[in-house]
Each structure stands twice: as structure tokens, then as C-alpha cells.
Design a protein around this motif. Structure first.
Motif, PDB file in Angstrom:
ATOM      1  N   SER A 104      57.791  49.216  34.005  1.00 54.17           N
ATOM      2  CA  SER A 104      56.866  50.327  34.208  1.00 54.17           C
ATOM      3  C   SER A 104      56.198  50.179  35.577  1.00 54.17           C
ATOM      4  N   VAL A 105      55.537  51.256  35.996  1.00 53.59           N
ATOM      5  CA  VAL A 105      54.809  51.211  37.271  1.00 53.59           C
ATOM      6  C   VAL A 105      53.780  50.077  37.226  1.00 53.59           C
ATOM      7  N   ARG A 106      53.100  49.944  36.103  1.00 50.10           N
ATOM      8  CA  ARG A 106      52.084  48.871  36.014  1.00 50.10           C
ATOM      9  C   ARG A 106      52.715  47.478  36.079  1.00 50.10           C
ATOM     10  N   ASP A 109      64.780  51.289  36.346  1.00 49.39           N
ATOM     11  CA  ASP A 109      65.657  50.122  36.441  1.00 49.39           C
ATOM     12  C   ASP A 109      65.746  49.773  37.931  1.00 49.39           C
ATOM     13  N   TYR A 110      64.968  48.783  38.360  1.00 53.38           N
ATOM     14  CA  TYR A 110      64.918  48.416  39.784  1.00 53.38           C
ATOM     15  C   TYR A 110      66.025  47.432  40.102  1.00 53.38           C
ATOM     16  N   ILE A 111      66.788  47.743  41.148  1.00 55.24           N
ATOM     17  CA  ILE A 111      67.921  46.883  41.508  1.00 55.24           C
ATOM     18  C   ILE A 111      67.807  46.463  42.968  1.00 55.24           C
ATOM     19  N   ALA A 146      57.041  56.467  53.413  1.00 56.76           N
ATOM     20  CA  ALA A 146      57.935  56.143  52.299  1.00 56.76           C
ATOM     21  C   ALA A 146      57.310  56.577  50.979  1.00 56.76           C
ATOM     22  N   THR A 147      58.174  56.862  50.001  1.00 54.90           N
ATOM     23  CA  THR A 147      57.657  57.280  48.692  1.00 54.90           C
ATOM     24  C   THR A 147      58.088  56.338  47.577  1.00 54.90           C
ATOM     25  N   LEU A 148      59.024  55.441  47.834  1.00 54.27           N
ATOM     26  CA  LEU A 148      59.521  54.580  46.756  1.00 54.27           C
ATOM     27  C   LEU A 148      58.475  53.546  46.352  1.00 54.27           C
ATOM     28  N   ILE A 205      49.171  55.976  41.100  1.00 53.05           N
ATOM     29  CA  ILE A 205      50.061  55.920  39.933  1.00 53.05           C
ATOM     30  C   ILE A 205      50.253  57.357  39.466  1.00 53.05           C
ATOM     31  N   PHE A 206      51.485  57.838  39.567  1.00 55.00           N
ATOM     32  CA  PHE A 206      51.754  59.239  39.224  1.00 55.00           C
ATOM     33  C   PHE A 206      52.070  59.362  37.741  1.00 55.00           C
ATOM     34  N   GLY A 207      51.057  59.595  36.961  1.00 57.66           N
ATOM     35  CA  GLY A 207      51.259  59.798  35.535  1.00 57.66           C
ATOM     36  C   GLY A 207      50.952  58.550  34.729  1.00 57.66           C
ATOM     37  N   SER A 261      75.923  58.027  44.915  1.00 55.94           N
ATOM     38  CA  SER A 261      75.331  58.990  43.986  1.00 55.94           C
ATOM     39  C   SER A 261      74.066  58.391  43.374  1.00 55.94           C
ATOM     40  N   THR A 262      73.566  59.015  42.368  1.00 54.52           N
ATOM     41  CA  THR A 262      72.235  58.633  41.903  1.00 54.52           C
ATOM     42  C   THR A 262      72.073  58.815  40.402  1.00 54.52           C
ATOM     43  N   ALA A 263      71.201  58.017  39.831  1.00 59.77           N
ATOM     44  CA  ALA A 263      70.832  58.165  38.430  1.00 59.77           C
ATOM     45  C   ALA A 263      70.099  59.481  38.186  1.00 59.77           C
ATOM     46  N   ALA A 264      69.639  60.110  39.256  1.00 60.27           N
ATOM     47  CA  ALA A 264      68.941  61.394  39.101  1.00 60.27           C
ATOM     48  C   ALA A 264      69.869  62.474  38.548  1.00 60.27           C
ATOM     49  N   ILE A 288      64.455  62.053  49.033  1.00 62.43           N
ATOM     50  CA  ILE A 288      63.097  62.037  48.475  1.00 62.43           C
ATOM     51  C   ILE A 288      62.927  63.151  47.432  1.00 62.43           C
ATOM     52  N   VAL A 289      62.783  62.731  46.185  1.00 59.61           N
ATOM     53  CA  VAL A 289      62.762  63.690  45.080  1.00 59.61           C
ATOM     54  C   VAL A 289      61.686  64.781  45.254  1.00 59.61           C
ATOM     55  N   PRO A 290      60.416  64.430  45.490  1.00 62.49           N
ATOM     56  CA  PRO A 290      59.417  65.494  45.609  1.00 62.49           C
ATOM     57  C   PRO A 290      59.717  66.464  46.765  1.00 62.49           C
TER      58      PRO A 290
HETATM   59  C1  UD1 Z   1      64.292  58.710  42.797  1.00 63.31           C
HETATM   60  C2  UD1 Z   1      65.572  58.979  42.106  1.00 63.31           C
HETATM   61  C3  UD1 Z   1      66.585  57.976  42.485  1.00 63.31           C
HETATM   62  C4  UD1 Z   1      66.755  58.019  43.949  1.00 63.31           C
HETATM   63  C5  UD1 Z   1      65.449  57.731  44.600  1.00 63.31           C
HETATM   64  C6  UD1 Z   1      65.587  57.904  46.065  1.00 63.31           C
HETATM   65  C7  UD1 Z   1      65.095  60.065  39.995  1.00 63.31           C
HETATM   66  C8  UD1 Z   1      64.847  59.848  38.575  1.00 63.31           C
HETATM   67  N1  UD1 Z   1      65.347  58.947  40.687  1.00 63.31           N
HETATM   68  O1  UD1 Z   1      63.747  57.541  42.289  1.00 63.31           O
HETATM   69  O2  UD1 Z   1      67.814  58.281  41.872  1.00 63.31           O
HETATM   70  O3  UD1 Z   1      67.746  57.116  44.351  1.00 63.31           O
HETATM   71  O4  UD1 Z   1      64.488  58.656  44.150  1.00 63.31           O
HETATM   72  O5  UD1 Z   1      64.394  58.158  46.668  1.00 63.31           O
HETATM   73  O6  UD1 Z   1      65.079  61.169  40.482  1.00 63.31           O
HETATM   74  N2  UD1 Z   1      55.519  56.017  41.544  1.00 63.31           N
HETATM   75  C9  UD1 Z   1      54.146  55.921  41.534  1.00 63.31           C
HETATM   76  N3  UD1 Z   1      53.493  55.861  42.729  1.00 63.31           N
HETATM   77  C10 UD1 Z   1      54.142  55.903  43.921  1.00 63.31           C
HETATM   78  C11 UD1 Z   1      55.542  55.996  43.922  1.00 63.31           C
HETATM   79  C12 UD1 Z   1      56.205  56.064  42.712  1.00 63.31           C
HETATM   80  O7  UD1 Z   1      53.512  55.891  40.475  1.00 63.31           O
HETATM   81  O8  UD1 Z   1      53.484  55.872  44.965  1.00 63.31           O
HETATM   82  C13 UD1 Z   1      56.232  56.033  40.259  1.00 63.31           C
HETATM   83  C14 UD1 Z   1      57.062  57.271  40.028  1.00 63.31           C
HETATM   84  O9  UD1 Z   1      56.313  58.264  39.419  1.00 63.31           O
HETATM   85  C15 UD1 Z   1      58.177  56.709  39.151  1.00 63.31           C
HETATM   86  C16 UD1 Z   1      58.361  55.293  39.670  1.00 63.31           C
HETATM   87  O10 UD1 Z   1      57.145  54.961  40.304  1.00 63.31           O
HETATM   88  O11 UD1 Z   1      57.759  56.623  37.820  1.00 63.31           O
HETATM   89  C17 UD1 Z   1      59.482  55.154  40.661  1.00 63.31           C
HETATM   90  O12 UD1 Z   1      59.368  56.159  41.647  1.00 63.31           O
HETATM   91  P1  UD1 Z   1      60.154  56.078  43.023  1.00 63.31           P
HETATM   92  O13 UD1 Z   1      60.116  54.684  43.531  1.00 63.31           O
HETATM   93  O14 UD1 Z   1      59.635  57.152  43.905  1.00 63.31           O
HETATM   94  O15 UD1 Z   1      61.657  56.362  42.643  1.00 63.31           O
HETATM   95  P2  UD1 Z   1      62.270  57.522  41.724  1.00 63.31           P
HETATM   96  O16 UD1 Z   1      61.620  58.815  41.987  1.00 63.31           O
HETATM   97  O17 UD1 Z   1      62.375  57.035  40.343  1.00 63.31           O
END
Ligand code: UD1
Length: 330
Positions: A260-262, A224-226, A189-191, A209-211, A118-121, A80-82
Motif C-alpha cells: 500500500s501507499v502507507r 506491485d512494485y518491481i 515526477a508523479t510515481l 496520499i491520493f485516496g 506495455s502496462t498493467a494499466a 503519466i496516467v493523470p
Molecule cells: C501507472 C500505471 C502503470 C504505469 C505507470 C507509469 C495504472 C494502474 N498504472 O502507475 O501501469 O506504468 O503509471 O507512470 O494506471 N500515489 C500517491 N501519491 C503520489 C503518487 C502516487 O498516493 O504522490 C499513489 C497512487 O494513487 C497509487 C500509487 O501511489 O495508488 C502508485 O501510483 P504511481 O506511482 O503514480 O503509479 P501508478 O499510477 O499506479
């Protein structure tokens, strides 16, 4: 020569469990090592499970020996990035230091092949938001750094010993098993797609929507969603490649186009028929504006053929899984 067993670390987690399903469907012998801190016992179905930590030398050495392991697929990690931004040492400990211990055990046990999650991060903020494998690595969060350091260790070990590896740099993994057997069950979950589906089933009141001021088409982040099943197949292809004598390699796993998120929210509304309430919020720390794969190399080197490259399909499986979790929580 007969192939050995495959140790799947983190096999009770989201991605690992999908790979275990595919490996077993192909008739591979698999053993899962998972500390169940973030994974679920039921995710491995009836595959052999050893409950333990990758950082536990004795436990890892014993599994490698007892199961005659010749291949390791290493998924166990915090992701989890944050959280990595607020608790960096947790990430360096669990992701980097544990991988070092695992590698040491692999060298001692003469493990031949290693497939690394590994990760695109690792790319940070690449120019134009697009990254190929030769794009310089420059992670902007500890999660990405913790994984990049593991890649470096792997490269050094592969130079010094006969071990060969494939490091797969995942882009944004989403969706779930089309058979509905496993999926992402992480609490809090945060994804994005997972969170949006939780809103669709009524588990959360809204999606943040974060940003909305990023330099992208509509101001929201692009990724890039896979589909997790296509990602899982990439691991099996990497295994075939390594067994066939393929040299160590680093490969992006993405489709090569972003949403995009939208656009993701639109897809979730379209597929589920549910309105998704959104709240616009400031940017989230550690997030790049856009991150999309150049993904030709994996097709060329592994012959990887994705079958589920369609956002609505990804969302459909993610939603079906979320509905199942609502009926029978894990
Ligand atoms: C990140 C990592 C990715 C890693 C994954 C695992 C980066 C760039 N990518 O994905 O390599 O495998 O974490 O957890 O570090 N968003 C919202 N609202 C939400 C959740 C997300 O707006 O509630 C936005 C985020 O700001 C981002 C996009 O949706 O723009 C995707 O975010 P998320 O699904 O959390 O994945 P990443 O952070 O991109």
C-alpha cells in the motif's frame, strides 16, 4: 546467422536507459532513438543516439536501414496516467499513432523481433486487484487504452507477417541502477517511490496520499512494485526467447505481491531515516484501488529470475539516485 542491431526507442528514458545498459553489458549492438522530450542525452552514456521521433517515418526507416536492425525494443511513450486523463489525444498520438508508424517501418525493413513496453494499466480494475495475462483487458485511463491499442496492432501484424513480439505488461516500476549510473530524472515526477524519495532529500515539502478510502487493508492504493533492473532483465530474456524461435507472447512483469501507499512510505522512512510529511488528499483520477500481478507465466516462458524483489532494496536504490541528482542535477 549473426544477430542484427537492436533499436531501442525511448532509450534515453528511465526504463529504456536501464535496458540499454544491460544490452551493452551483454555485448549487443544497440542504437537509441529518442526525441529527448522526456529523456536525457546523458542517460544513454556512450551508446549511439539518434535524436528523432518514433512517429517520423523517414527517420525511423533510415535508422533501421543504416544500423541493420533486426530487433526493436519500443519504450518511447508518454506514461503519466493523470496527464493522459486530461490530455487524451496527446497519448493516442504519441503512444498509439507513433507505434503504428514504427510498426509499418518494421514490416518494411523486415524486422524479426519486437519487444513492446506495455502496462498493467490495460487491466483497469481487475477482480480482487489481481491480474493474470488472461484477465480481460479493460483500461480505465487513456494511457492504458493507448498501450492496449498498440498491443492489438502488434497481434495483427504478427498474424499477417513473420514479425514475432513479446509485449511486457509492467506493473509499478521503481528503483534505479545499482551502479548509480542512471535513474529516473523526470521533472515533476508523479510515481510514488520517486516522489517519496524527493521528499526524503528535501526537494519537496510533503507527499500527497491520493485516496485513503479505498477498499484495501489500510485504505490506500496497493501496487506491485518491481525493481527497474529486474524489469530490464525481462527484456533481455524476451530477446533470447524470440531469437530462439519463441512464439509471440504477452507477459506480466511484476513480483506477484503488493504494497500500500502507507507501506511504501514506511519503507522510505526506514531506509532513509528521514520523516516523510504526508497530506491526505482525495483519490486521483484514473487510479484503480489495487493492481497486483499474477506473474508465473514470465518465469515459465522466459525463465525470468528476479533478483531484487524487496521493497527496501528498491527504495534504497531510488534514494541513492535521488541523492545523486541533488548533488549533480541532470
Ligand atoms: C501507472 C500505471 C502503470 C504505469 C505507470 C507509469 C495504472 C494502474 N498504472 O502507475 O501501469 O506504468 O503509471 O507512470 O494506471 N500515489 C500517491 N501519491 C503520489 C503518487 C502516487 O498516493 O504522490 C499513489 C497512487 O494513487 C497509487 C500509487 O501511489 O495508488 C502508485 O501510483 P504511481 O506511482 O503514480 O503509479 P501508478 O499510477 O499506479
Amino acid at each position: 546467422m549473426k544477430n542484427g542491431s537492436i533499436l531501442v526507442t525511448g532509450g534515453a528514458g528511465y526504463i529504456g536507459s536501464h535496458v540499454v545498459l544491460q544490452l551493452r553489458a551483454r555485448g549487443e549492438r544497440v542504437v537509441v532513438l529518442d526525441d529527448l522530450s522526456r529523456g536525457f542525452r546523458q542517460a544513454v552514456l556512450d551508446a549511439p543516439l539518434v535524436v528523432g521521433r518514433v512517429g517520423d517515418r523517414a527517420a525511423v526507416a533510415e535508422v533501421l536501414r543504416e544500423h541493420a536492425v533486426d530487433t526493436v525494443m519500443h519504450f518511447a511513450a508518454y506514461t503519466i496516467v493523470p496527464e493522459s486523463v486530461s490530455e487524451p489525444l496527446k497519448y493516442y498520438g504519441n503512444n498509439t499513432c507513433s507505434t503504428r508508424t514504427l510498426l509499418e517501418c518494421c514490416v518494411e525493413a523486415k524486422v524479426a523481433h519486437f519487444v513492446f513496453s506495455s502496462t498493467a494499466a490495460v487491466y483497469g480494475i481487475p477482480a480482487e486487484g489481481v491480474a493474470s495475462e488472461s484477465t480481460p483487458t479493460a483500461p480505465i485511463n487513456p494511457y492504458g487504452t493507448s498501450k492496449l491499442m498498440s498491443e492489438w496492432m502488434l497481434a495483427s501484424v504478427a498474424q499477417a507477417t513473420p514479425l514475432r513480439y513479446a509485449a511486457l505488461r509492467y506493473f509499478n516500476v521503481a528503483g534505479s541502477d545499482s551502479g548509480g549510473r542512471v535513474g529516473q530524472a523526470t521533472p515533476n515526477a508523479t510515481l510514488l517511490i520517486k516522489v517519496a524519495c524527493e521528499v526524503a532529500v528535501g526537494k519537496r515539502p510533503h507527499l500527497s496520499i491520493f485516496g485513503t478510502d479505498y477498499p484495501t487493508g489500510d485504505g490506500t492504493g496497493v501496487r506491485d512494485y518491481i525493481h527497474v533492473e529486474d524489469l530490464a532483465t525481462a527484456h533481455l530474456d524476451a530477446l533470447t526467447y524470440l531469437r530462439g524461435g519463441g512464439a509471440s507472447t504477452i507477459l506480466n512483469v511484476g513480483y506477484g505481491h503488493g504494497y500500500s501507499v502507507r507501506e511504501v512510505i514506511d519503507s522510505v522512512q526506514r531506509v532513509t531515516g528521514r520523516p516523510i510529511r504526508v497530506k491526505e488528499e482525495p483519490r486521483r483520477p484514473g487510479d484503480p484501488p489495487a493492481l497486483v500481478a499474477r506473474a508465473e507465466r514470465i518465469r515459465r516462458e522466459l525463465g525470468w529470475k528476479p533478483r531484487l524483489d524487496d521493497l527496501d532494496t528498491i527504495v534504497r536504490t531510488a534514494y541513492a539516485w535521488e541523492q545523486r541528482l541533488q548533488r549533480e542535477p541532470w
